[in-house]
Motif scaffolding. Structure first.
Motif, PDB file in Angstrom:
ATOM      1  N   ARG A  52     -45.276  33.748 -18.676  1.00  0.00           N
ATOM      2  CA  ARG A  52     -44.045  34.306 -18.095  1.00  0.00           C
ATOM      3  C   ARG A  52     -44.197  35.803 -17.808  1.00  0.00           C
ATOM      4  NH1 ARG A  52     -39.262  31.054 -19.336  1.00  0.00           N
ATOM      5  NH2 ARG A  52     -39.785  29.249 -20.630  1.00  0.00           N
ATOM      6  N   GLY A  53     -44.527  36.573 -18.830  1.00  0.00           N
ATOM      7  CA  GLY A  53     -44.631  38.017 -18.662  1.00  0.00           C
ATOM      8  C   GLY A  53     -45.781  38.420 -17.761  1.00  0.00           C
ATOM      9  N   ALA A  54     -46.912  37.718 -17.904  1.00  0.00           N
ATOM     10  CA  ALA A  54     -48.081  38.060 -17.088  1.00  0.00           C
ATOM     11  C   ALA A  54     -47.772  37.883 -15.606  1.00  0.00           C
ATOM     12  CB  ALA A  54     -49.266  37.188 -17.496  1.00  0.00           C
ATOM     13  N   HIS A  55     -47.171  36.751 -15.247  1.00  0.00           N
ATOM     14  CA  HIS A  55     -46.920  36.510 -13.821  1.00  0.00           C
ATOM     15  C   HIS A  55     -45.812  37.421 -13.286  1.00  0.00           C
ATOM     16  CE1 HIS A  55     -47.180  34.328 -10.072  1.00  0.00           C
ATOM     17  NE2 HIS A  55     -45.866  34.306 -10.034  1.00  0.00           N
ATOM     18  N   ASN A  56     -44.796  37.675 -14.090  1.00  0.00           N
ATOM     19  CA  ASN A  56     -43.730  38.553 -13.610  1.00  0.00           C
ATOM     20  C   ASN A  56     -44.274  39.948 -13.321  1.00  0.00           C
ATOM     21  OD1 ASN A  56     -40.886  38.864 -12.969  1.00  0.00           O
ATOM     22  ND2 ASN A  56     -40.790  40.231 -14.750  1.00  0.00           N
ATOM     23  N   ALA A  73     -56.538  42.957 -21.853  1.00  0.00           N
ATOM     24  CA  ALA A  73     -57.157  42.698 -23.159  1.00  0.00           C
ATOM     25  C   ALA A  73     -56.262  41.725 -23.897  1.00  0.00           C
ATOM     26  CB  ALA A  73     -57.303  43.987 -23.957  1.00  0.00           C
ATOM     27  N   SER A  74     -56.864  40.707 -24.480  1.00  0.00           N
ATOM     28  CA  SER A  74     -56.051  39.683 -25.119  1.00  0.00           C
ATOM     29  C   SER A  74     -56.905  38.837 -26.037  1.00  0.00           C
ATOM     30  CB  SER A  74     -55.390  38.789 -24.058  1.00  0.00           C
ATOM     31  OG  SER A  74     -54.812  37.637 -24.646  1.00  0.00           O
ATOM     32  N   ALA A  75     -56.272  38.320 -27.119  1.00  0.00           N
ATOM     33  CA  ALA A  75     -56.941  37.358 -27.993  1.00  0.00           C
ATOM     34  C   ALA A  75     -56.889  35.956 -27.415  1.00  0.00           C
ATOM     35  CB  ALA A  75     -56.289  37.371 -29.376  1.00  0.00           C
ATOM     36  N   GLY A  76     -56.230  35.774 -26.263  1.00  0.00           N
ATOM     37  CA  GLY A  76     -56.304  34.463 -25.626  1.00  0.00           C
ATOM     38  C   GLY A  76     -55.109  34.019 -24.820  1.00  0.00           C
ATOM     39  N   ASN A  77     -53.892  34.158 -25.342  1.00  0.00           N
ATOM     40  CA  ASN A  77     -52.741  33.595 -24.644  1.00  0.00           C
ATOM     41  C   ASN A  77     -52.345  34.437 -23.423  1.00  0.00           C
ATOM     42  OD1 ASN A  77     -52.676  31.498 -26.440  1.00  0.00           O
ATOM     43  ND2 ASN A  77     -51.054  32.361 -27.715  1.00  0.00           N
ATOM     44  N   ALA A  79     -54.337  36.369 -21.944  1.00  0.00           N
ATOM     45  CA  ALA A  79     -55.504  36.239 -21.067  1.00  0.00           C
ATOM     46  C   ALA A  79     -55.374  35.027 -20.153  1.00  0.00           C
ATOM     47  CB  ALA A  79     -56.770  36.109 -21.918  1.00  0.00           C
ATOM     48  N   GLN A  80     -54.938  33.909 -20.709  1.00  0.00           N
ATOM     49  CA  GLN A  80     -54.784  32.712 -19.892  1.00  0.00           C
ATOM     50  C   GLN A  80     -53.674  32.882 -18.857  1.00  0.00           C
ATOM     51  OE1 GLN A  80     -55.152  28.858 -22.203  1.00  0.00           O
ATOM     52  NE2 GLN A  80     -55.206  30.310 -23.898  1.00  0.00           N
ATOM     53  N   GLY A  81     -52.602  33.550 -19.263  1.00  0.00           N
ATOM     54  CA  GLY A  81     -51.524  33.801 -18.317  1.00  0.00           C
ATOM     55  C   GLY A  81     -51.971  34.666 -17.159  1.00  0.00           C
ATOM     56  N   VAL A  82     -52.709  35.727 -17.455  1.00  0.00           N
ATOM     57  CA  VAL A  82     -53.209  36.626 -16.406  1.00  0.00           C
ATOM     58  C   VAL A  82     -54.187  35.885 -15.500  1.00  0.00           C
ATOM     59  CG1 VAL A  82     -54.612  38.682 -15.964  1.00  0.00           C
ATOM     60  CG2 VAL A  82     -52.823  38.741 -17.713  1.00  0.00           C
ATOM     61  N   MET A  97     -61.806  40.064 -24.252  1.00  0.00           N
ATOM     62  CA  MET A  97     -61.341  39.326 -25.421  1.00  0.00           C
ATOM     63  C   MET A  97     -62.161  39.743 -26.640  1.00  0.00           C
ATOM     64  SD  MET A  97     -61.032  35.546 -23.606  1.00  0.00           S
ATOM     65  CE  MET A  97     -59.725  34.924 -24.655  1.00  0.00           C
ATOM     66  N   PRO A  98     -61.526  39.830 -27.823  1.00  0.00           N
ATOM     67  CA  PRO A  98     -62.299  40.124 -29.039  1.00  0.00           C
ATOM     68  C   PRO A  98     -63.361  39.057 -29.287  1.00  0.00           C
ATOM     69  CG  PRO A  98     -59.930  40.300 -29.446  1.00  0.00           C
ATOM     70  CD  PRO A  98     -60.084  39.674 -28.095  1.00  0.00           C
ATOM     71  N   THR A  99     -64.453  39.451 -29.922  1.00  0.00           N
ATOM     72  CA  THR A  99     -65.512  38.485 -30.222  1.00  0.00           C
ATOM     73  C   THR A  99     -65.048  37.428 -31.199  1.00  0.00           C
ATOM     74  OG1 THR A  99     -66.353  39.923 -31.984  1.00  0.00           O
ATOM     75  CG2 THR A  99     -67.330  40.178 -29.802  1.00  0.00           C
ATOM     76  N   THR A 100     -63.929  37.667 -31.895  1.00  0.00           N
ATOM     77  CA  THR A 100     -63.392  36.700 -32.863  1.00  0.00           C
ATOM     78  C   THR A 100     -62.457  35.680 -32.221  1.00  0.00           C
ATOM     79  OG1 THR A 100     -61.630  38.269 -33.385  1.00  0.00           O
ATOM     80  CG2 THR A 100     -63.565  38.305 -34.795  1.00  0.00           C
ATOM     81  N   THR A 101     -62.267  35.746 -30.906  1.00  0.00           N
ATOM     82  CA  THR A 101     -61.340  34.844 -30.219  1.00  0.00           C
ATOM     83  C   THR A 101     -61.792  33.388 -30.358  1.00  0.00           C
ATOM     84  OG1 THR A 101     -60.817  36.573 -28.611  1.00  0.00           O
ATOM     85  CG2 THR A 101     -60.248  34.310 -28.009  1.00  0.00           C
ATOM     86  N   PRO A 102     -60.872  32.463 -30.699  1.00  0.00           N
ATOM     87  CA  PRO A 102     -61.244  31.046 -30.765  1.00  0.00           C
ATOM     88  C   PRO A 102     -61.859  30.565 -29.455  1.00  0.00           C
ATOM     89  CG  PRO A 102     -59.091  31.381 -31.757  1.00  0.00           C
ATOM     90  CD  PRO A 102     -59.479  32.699 -31.132  1.00  0.00           C
ATOM     91  N   GLU A 103     -62.865  29.736 -29.570  1.00  0.00           N
ATOM     92  CA  GLU A 103     -63.601  29.263 -28.401  1.00  0.00           C
ATOM     93  C   GLU A 103     -62.703  28.531 -27.416  1.00  0.00           C
ATOM     94  OE1 GLU A 103     -67.656  26.659 -27.412  1.00  0.00           O
ATOM     95  OE2 GLU A 103     -66.998  27.010 -29.466  1.00  0.00           O
ATOM     96  N   ILE A 104     -61.690  27.842 -27.932  1.00  0.00           N
ATOM     97  CA  ILE A 104     -60.798  27.082 -27.050  1.00  0.00           C
ATOM     98  C   ILE A 104     -60.098  28.006 -26.055  1.00  0.00           C
ATOM     99  CG2 ILE A 104     -58.819  27.192 -28.643  1.00  0.00           C
ATOM    100  CD1 ILE A 104     -58.080  24.363 -27.770  1.00  0.00           C
ATOM    101  N   LYS A 105     -59.785  29.236 -26.494  1.00  0.00           N
ATOM    102  CA  LYS A 105     -59.106  30.180 -25.609  1.00  0.00           C
ATOM    103  C   LYS A 105     -60.083  30.804 -24.611  1.00  0.00           C
ATOM    104  CE  LYS A 105     -55.477  31.264 -28.953  1.00  0.00           C
ATOM    105  NZ  LYS A 105     -54.743  32.312 -29.693  1.00  0.00           N
ATOM    106  N   ILE A 106     -61.301  31.075 -25.048  1.00  0.00           N
ATOM    107  CA  ILE A 106     -62.313  31.623 -24.143  1.00  0.00           C
ATOM    108  C   ILE A 106     -62.594  30.638 -23.014  1.00  0.00           C
ATOM    109  CG2 ILE A 106     -64.718  32.359 -23.956  1.00  0.00           C
ATOM    110  CD1 ILE A 106     -64.514  33.304 -26.874  1.00  0.00           C
ATOM    111  N   ASN A 107     -62.819  29.388 -23.374  1.00  0.00           N
ATOM    112  CA  ASN A 107     -63.120  28.370 -22.359  1.00  0.00           C
ATOM    113  C   ASN A 107     -61.949  28.157 -21.414  1.00  0.00           C
ATOM    114  OD1 ASN A 107     -65.654  27.992 -23.462  1.00  0.00           O
ATOM    115  ND2 ASN A 107     -65.024  26.303 -24.768  1.00  0.00           N
TER     116      ASN A 107
END
Length: 505
Positions: A52-56, A73-77, A79-82, A97-107
């Motif tokens: 919502r915020g990213a697209h607006n 810059a984002s840990a994932g959510n 990032a996906q919106g942007v 993204m931080p190197t600690t970001t869950p792989e599911i969000k990176i992919n």
């Protein structure tokens, strides 16, 4: 607030986002005796409200800015919106993204068309790197929370809530990371229905908004826990702080165990799996009901997202029952004699035993680590402890002991004789390649490791319990070495769980 309400009502979020349902939590409502509803932002196209915020924000880019491309810059959510918004708008997107970001969000970001750059252990390092890249290459920086257009986009969640539930609402519970969602919802709700309480919820290990309000201005936290990575923000924004300070009625902080219990509640009611940050608001709502501080009327929690690595569910399942006070962990001393176990179990009655750890040791006393399933929470736990102590048994409550829950329960029986100068420390470090090696190399060979327990819990950070022989005359040098490693650590040498089950005789 008038400006924000106008921005919210005229936002462009529905070009990519959806109006998500407000679902009743029937089972939890019956159990807690109050109507509870869940706003399902986990059902967005990117499984998070951040779209919502990213697209607006990006819908307001000029033609010249679109040609330059965007970065965030984002840990994932966010990032996906942007990434999704940029792809829809035909704009290049670079996501740090931080190197600690869950792989599911990176992919997920890669699938949505974003160019991923991994940098730093947390959001702040990633944000600084993104700012440098933006200056170097001319990208437009899209802030994850401290931007009026982003805040307004997130505020459409509040607009939907009031349309979907025009009746009596006691409170809306909102997860707080940087504060964009809470600020947007509060601005809209307080303008139209100021009687509704808007309550922010933060993890105890990342309570940056609570710290800012206490200080009177945004302040950086010394350390930020990474379990709820979607809200792991070291310092809130200036604009989000201003709005949350003036508009939030309260901020509740909760433990990781309580978040795990809320994830289980959502699964039980919805057959949906929330990420830790997604279940954060429900954990705060439950805390208020259990403390007797929740207002009357319907209570709404915002499920902010569902981007969670599957392997993290091992940790969630292990901790959920403790978080909902459905399990007690006790260290019990019984006589080392035939029939003692039978007598002990009889004292527990027909209660289910969830864990029972013991190893024989010389002496007249046996130390056991036991887990007991509870149906009446802490009240029942205290009843059990009273029964055991009344029958002459020594009892130590380990239910809220972090070392006991993470390590000692898997290591009972590790005592040795004649071990001198042992100190015990708990370390935490980012779960990434090379982190464990860095830790071990930092210790060097001057001190002998006498105990070592590491277990991957499916989280973004690794945890190690270490016993090290450190003669008194070398301790100053030793502390200088472990400080130089740079990982958070805690001295657990006096921890009762260690002393009862692992300390040298």
């Amino acid at each position: 607030m008038t400006d924000y309400v106008r921005k919210i009502l005229t936002s462009s979020v529905y070009e990519v986002a959806e109006q998500t349902p407000l679902d009743p939590m029937t089972l939890l409502s019956q159990r807690l005796g109050q109507e509870i509803l869940l706003k399902r932002e986990d059902l967005q196209p990117v499984f998070s409200f951040k779209i919502r915020g990213a697209h607006n924000r990006m819908s307001h880019l000029t033609a010249e800015e679109r040609a330059r491309g965007v970065i965030c810059a984002s840990a994932g959510n966010h990032a996906q919106g942007v990434a999704l918004s940029a792809t829809r708008l035909g704009v290049r997107s670079v996501i740090v993204m931080p190197t600690t970001t869950p792989e599911i969000k990176i992919n997920a970001v890669k699938r949505l068309g974003g160019e991923v750059v991994l940098f730093g252990d947390g959001f702040d390092a990633a944000r600084a790197h993104a700012a440098g890249l933006a200056e170097r290459h001319g990208y437009v920086f899209v802030h994850p929370f401290d931007d009026p257009d982003v805040i307004a986009g997130q505020g459409t969640v509040g607009m939907e809530l009031l349309r979907q539930h025009p009746g009596d609402i006691g409170a809306i519970y909102v997860p707080v990371g940087g504060g964009g969602l809470a600020a947007g919802i509060a601005a809209f709700v307080k303008f139209l229905r100021p009687e509704i309480r808007v309550i922010g919820v933060e993890p105890e290990e990342a309570a940056s908004m609570k710290a800012a309000i206490a200080a009177g201005h945004p302040v950086p936290l010394d350390q930020v826990g990474l379990f709820a990575d979607g809200v792991a923000v070291r310092q809130v924004g200036e604009e989000t702080f201003r709005l949350c300070r003036d508009l939030l009625d309260d901020i509740v902080t909760v433990t990781a165990d309580e978040i795990c219990a809320a994830i289980k509640d959502i699964f039980d009611d919805m057959r949906a799996i929330a990420e830790p940050a997604g279940a954060l608001a429900l954990a705060g709502l439950r805390r208020d009901i259990e403390n007797g501080t929740a207002p009357k009327g319907s209570l709404i929690a915002v499920n902010s997202g569902a981007n969670v690595n599957f392997d993290r569910l091992r940790y969630v399942a292990e901790r959920a029952e403790i978080g909902e006070r459905a399990e007690a962990l006790l260290g019990v001393t019984i006589p080392e004699a035939p029939g003692s176990y039978r007598a002990f179990i009889r004292l527990l009655g027909r209660r289910a035993i969830t864990e029972f750890n013991y190893r024989y040791a010389h002496g007249s006393a046996a130390h056991i680590f036991v887990g007991v399933k509870l149906t009446r929470g802490d009240t029942e736990k205290h009843e059990i402890i009273d029964v055991l102590t009344a029958n002459g048994l020594g009892v130590t409550d380990m239910t809220d002991n972090e070392v006991a829950k993470l390590h000692v329960r898997h290591m009972v029986g590790g005592r040795v004789s004649g071990l001198a100068d042992e100190l015990v420390f708990r370390f935490q470090f980012p779960e990434r390649p090379g982190a464990l090696l860095k830790f071990l190399e930092g210790l060097n060979d001057a001190w002998n490791i006498s105990l070592f327990h590491y277990r991957n819990h499916g989280a973004d950070y690794g945890r190690v319990l270490v016993g090290i022989q450190v003669p008194a005359e070398t301790r100053a040098d030793f502390y200088a070495h472990i400080d130089a490693i740079g990982f958070p650590y805690w001295d657990e040498t006096q921890n009762p769980a260690y002393r009862q089950f692992l300390e040298t005789n």
